[in-house]
Design a protein around this motif. Structure first.
Motif, mmCIF file in Angstrom:
data_model
loop_
_atom_site.group_PDB
_atom_site.id
_atom_site.type_symbol
_atom_site.label_atom_id
_atom_site.label_comp_id
_atom_site.label_asym_id
_atom_site.label_seq_id
_atom_site.Cartn_x
_atom_site.Cartn_y
_atom_site.Cartn_z
ATOM 1 N N ILE A 122 -2.417 21.110 -12.655
ATOM 2 C CA ILE A 122 -2.973 19.832 -12.201
ATOM 3 C C ILE A 122 -1.876 18.774 -12.270
ATOM 4 O O ILE A 122 -1.245 18.597 -13.306
ATOM 5 N N HIS A 123 -1.661 18.109 -11.141
ATOM 6 C CA HIS A 123 -0.788 16.929 -11.153
ATOM 7 C C HIS A 123 -1.645 15.711 -10.868
ATOM 8 O O HIS A 123 -2.419 15.702 -9.917
ATOM 9 N N THR A 124 -1.526 14.697 -11.712
ATOM 10 C CA THR A 124 -2.212 13.444 -11.439
ATOM 11 C C THR A 124 -1.498 12.296 -12.158
ATOM 12 O O THR A 124 -0.418 12.510 -12.715
ATOM 13 N N HIS A 125 -2.102 11.105 -12.078
ATOM 14 C CA HIS A 125 -1.480 9.935 -12.693
ATOM 15 C C HIS A 125 -2.376 9.438 -13.831
ATOM 16 O O HIS A 125 -2.715 8.253 -13.886
ATOM 17 N N ALA A 126 -2.782 10.357 -14.690
ATOM 18 C CA ALA A 126 -3.630 10.012 -15.842
ATOM 19 C C ALA A 126 -3.013 8.794 -16.540
ATOM 20 O O ALA A 126 -1.827 8.810 -16.873
ATOM 21 N N ASN B 74 8.610 7.845 -14.083
ATOM 22 C CA ASN B 74 8.171 6.806 -13.136
ATOM 23 C C ASN B 74 7.133 7.293 -12.136
ATOM 24 O O ASN B 74 7.023 6.769 -11.029
ATOM 25 N N HIS B 75 6.356 8.331 -12.512
ATOM 26 C CA HIS B 75 5.409 8.880 -11.554
ATOM 27 C C HIS B 75 4.081 9.338 -12.195
ATOM 28 O O HIS B 75 3.057 8.692 -11.982
ATOM 29 N N GLY B 76 4.085 10.411 -12.957
ATOM 30 C CA GLY B 76 2.808 10.933 -13.455
ATOM 31 C C GLY B 76 3.001 12.128 -14.355
ATOM 32 O O GLY B 76 4.031 12.257 -15.020
HETATM 33 ZN ZN LIG Z 1 1.706 11.968 -7.900
#
Ligand SMILES: [Zn+2]
Length: 220
Positions: free
Chosen positions: A95-99, A162-164
């Motif tokens: 899972i990739h997200t910006h938690a 700088n991303h997630g």
């Molecule tokens: Zn992302």
């Protein structure tokens, strides 16, 4: 994992992530699950708030799309998932997200240390590292992720500077539960630092947790 089971688990997981605020306000994420050694399914678009059966593409681990259209903005992240499956055989879902709290650490370029015991229950024994910034899905970014996955067996996620965050574990449900725990750890660290600073676990904690886990699993 069987494709129907993978789809229904990923759909359920995305709803839970949305309902618990882990997709932050944009609801941006990409989720995948391993089907075989050489194939996975991955979400086709970047907004995962309301996934259904048609929201997935089937992709070979070399990056070839076998079935389903992957949206152009999404195609660039195929390797971010495929490379992790190739680098670690035990990974069953990513899972990739910006938690929000874990991403705060990614933006500050600070690893998340293991000071919250629940993280250890997921087998995490090393700080979740920060991967140097490079454009999302670029060779440099993917190589940084692969290097960390290979050299740090005690991590189940990396922070993308700088991303997630990118989390990987045995199954979609397990990966989502781990992601939730990692974000809790990050949130609690921010509070602990307001109170002074976080305190380390005792040196023997990792061994003790391992033994208790083994003893409990045996007695089941
Ligand atoms: Zn992302």
């Amino acid at each position: 994992m069987d494709i129907q089971q993978a789809k229904s688990e990923l759909i359920a997981v995305a709803q839970t992530l949305r309902d618990t605020g882990l997709l932050f306000r944009s609801h941006h994420a990409n989720l995948s699950a391993r089907l075989t050694t050489d194939t996975m399914i991955m979400t086709r678009g970047g907004n995962v708030a309301n996934l259904d059966e048609n929201s997935f593409a089937m992709i070979k681990m070399d990056g070839t799309v076998l079935e389903g259209d992957v949206m152009p903005a999404q195609a660039e992240i195929i390797q971010m998932h495929a490379a992790v499956y190739r680098a670690r055989e035990s990974v069953g879902a990513i899972i990739h997200t910006h938690a929000p709290h874990a991403t705060a650490f990614a933006i500050a370029h600070q690893p998340i240390p293991v000071v919250y015991e629940p993280l250890m229950r997921f087998g995490v024994t090393e700080p979740t590292p920060v991967i140097a910034w490079a454009p999302r899905g670029s060779d440099a970014s993917v190589q940084g992720i692969v290097d960390a996955v290979r050299s740090k067996p005690g991590v189940s996620a990396v922070l993308l500077a700088n991303h997630g965050v990118l989390a990987f574990s045995n199954s979609p449900t397990e990966t989502a539960q781990f992601l939730a725990t990692l974000d809790e750890a990050a949130e609690l660290l921010l509070h602990a630092r307001l109170l002074g600073k976080e305190q380390p676990l005792p040196d023997q904690a990792f061994e003790q947790i391992k033994q208790r886990k083994q003893a409990f699993e045996k007695s089941k």
